[in-house]
Scaffold this active site. Structure first.
Site, PDB file in Angstrom:
ATOM      1  N   GLY A 224       1.035  42.011  25.625  1.00 57.95           N
ATOM      2  CA  GLY A 224       1.269  40.840  26.477  1.00 57.95           C
ATOM      3  C   GLY A 224       2.413  40.007  25.946  1.00 57.95           C
ATOM      4  CG  ASN A 225       4.695  37.879  28.246  1.00 56.03           C
ATOM      5  OD1 ASN A 225       4.393  36.759  28.650  1.00 56.03           O
ATOM      6  ND2 ASN A 225       4.821  38.926  29.053  1.00 56.03           N
TER       7      ASN A 225
END
Ligand code: CTP
Length: 429
Positions: A224-225
């Site tokens: 993810g980020n």
């Protein structure tokens, strides 16, 4: 490698300084919620004056408003006559917020009545005025109320769209006072913007992607980020406030408050985002890609949780996700979505040995083929999830505009100014 995000570059919006804010409270049960709004602005260092109507004092006592604002409270024009309050308070305000704006209060404002201190103040003020309606759904939908709202907007006032949900009794529907933090965001936007917030996107359908995508490795882990979704939600909030019908396709948004009066479509992966955006773009006048899309995903998702095992970690094999923004531009070129759809991208860039932030932004604008690209400088302590933002707006026409530091809501409103100028005449309002 992770896709761009709009959440970058902390700067200061506290630079707006101490302002005079006049909060007019109408006679509705939602008057109690306005107490946290008063506290919000006093804690931000502003000088807050509260003018309740007689009816408002049936719900919340003057002592509460005086304690929270730290200022005396008057309701009638004949109080503090020596200080000429009915003229002075309105004349000197930097922002007026009317909350809750009842059907009666808006009707009196439209008629130009001056039979109490609040309506008298409204007649003398020249600063931005924000009306925050709250009433039963039937009252809100009534032709008289809608006509009054339209007149207030035509006169340059900002009238928030009420939230939907549970009302005073057991009924629910549009008519709830938006949450105080939502009101505060629009209030701060009006303080920051040197000009009024126009109601100029009515009739336009705006599609926005927000937040970060998640690419599953197994049932419990993902790539993810850090995107918070705040800039995408700020765009949605500002577009809805300007009258647009707004849909947000949202990935992970880390607690960023969802704006009211906006349709939210949740997604998780880049491919889900691509599907939703491509399908929905066919019915949109404006498409804004503010999501942080993972450029890569694991080739396989393990059906069961990956075990540590004896041999240590196995390498993760990645494959490339679709470039959604580029795909939207190609779909427009191919005639799959309307040729006059305005397409906006974001780019979070750092400078490197091959060029600065703006050089990379210009190259990306060409590569993506969108109409506008919002470029943020990231890295170097400029964090994701901040409240403020700064950057540049690059247009396909070659026009380049610096976006001065300010709140994400202010930045959103500036981006929408540029978007509005690109929407063909005859569309929307
Ligand atoms: N974007 C997209 N699909 C992707 C990656 C990004 O639609 N797979 C969109 C983002 O939402 C943003 C714009 O493209 O509006 C720019 O994203 P960015 O990550 O800066 O560009 P990339 O194409 O990923 O290029 P690079 O990471 O190499 O700079």
């Amino acid at each position: 490698m992770t896709g761009a995000t709009a959440d970058a570059a902390p700067t200061s919006s506290t630079a707006r300084g101490r302002k005079r804010i006049l909060i007019g409270v109408g006679g509705g049960i939602a008057a109690y919620k306005v107490c946290s709004l008063i506290r919000h602005f006093t804690e931000a260092g502003h000088d807050v004056r509260v003018i309740p109507t007689r009816a408002a004092l049936e719900f919340v006592g003057a002592a509460t408003f005086e304690a929270l604002s730290g200022n005396p409270v008057s309701t009638e024009v004949f109080e503090r006559v020596d200080e000429v309050e009915h003229v002075r308070l309105g004349q000197h305000a930097d922002l007026v917020i009317i909350a809750p704006a009842t059907a009666d209060l808006m009707a009196r404002a439209v008629a130009g009545r001056a039979d109490d201190l609040l309506t008298a103040s409204l007649l003398v003020t020249t600063c931005p005025v924000l009306y925050v309606p709250a009433m039963h759904t039937e009252m809100w939908r009534h032709a008289a109320t809608q006509a009054n709202v339209a007149t207030l907007r035509e006169r340059g006032n900002v009238v928030m769209t009420p939230a939907s949900g549970r009302l005073t009794g057991t009924d629910s529907g549009p008519g709830r006072l938006p949450e105080p933090q939502e009101i505060a965001l629009i209030g701060e936007l009006l303080l920051d913007r040197a000009e009024a917030l126009p109601y100029d996107l009515a009739g336009l359908r705006v599609l926005i992607s927000a937040g970060g995508t998640r690419e599953a490795l197994d049932p419990v882990r993902f790539l993810g980020n850090h995107s918070s979704g705040k800039q995408g939600f700020a765009l949605a909030r500002a577009a809805a406030q300007r009258g647009a019908s707004v849909t947000v396709v949202a990935g992970s948004t880390k607690g960023a408050g969802e704006p009211p009066a906006v349709r939210i479509v949740p997604i998780s992966t880049a491919r889900e985002l691509a599907d939703e955006m491509t399908t929905r773009a066919a019915d949109a006048d404006v498409v804004i890609m503010a999501a942080a899309v993972a450029d890569f995903r694991p080739v396989t998702m393990n059906e069961s949780k990956i075990k540590k095992g004896e041999a240590g970690p196995a390498p993760i094999e990645l494959t490339t996700n679709p470039d959604i923004l580029r795909g939207l531009v190609q779909a427009r070129d191919a005639g799959d979505i309307a040729g006059d759809t305005v397409i906006v991208g974001f780019a979070a860039e750092t400078g490197d040995e091959t060029g600065g932030v703006l050089d990379h932004g210009r190259a990306k604008l060409k590569r993506k083929g969108c109409d506008l690209l919002v470029v943020n400088a990231v890295g170097d302590g400029k964090a994701f999830g901040t409240e403020d933002n700064t950057g540049w707006l690059l247009a396909a026409t070659g026009e380049e505009t610096a976006l001065p530091p300010g709140s994400k809501t202010l930045m959103a409103s500036r981006i929408l100014d540029a978007v509005r100028s690109l929407v063909p005449d005859g569309s929307g309002a």
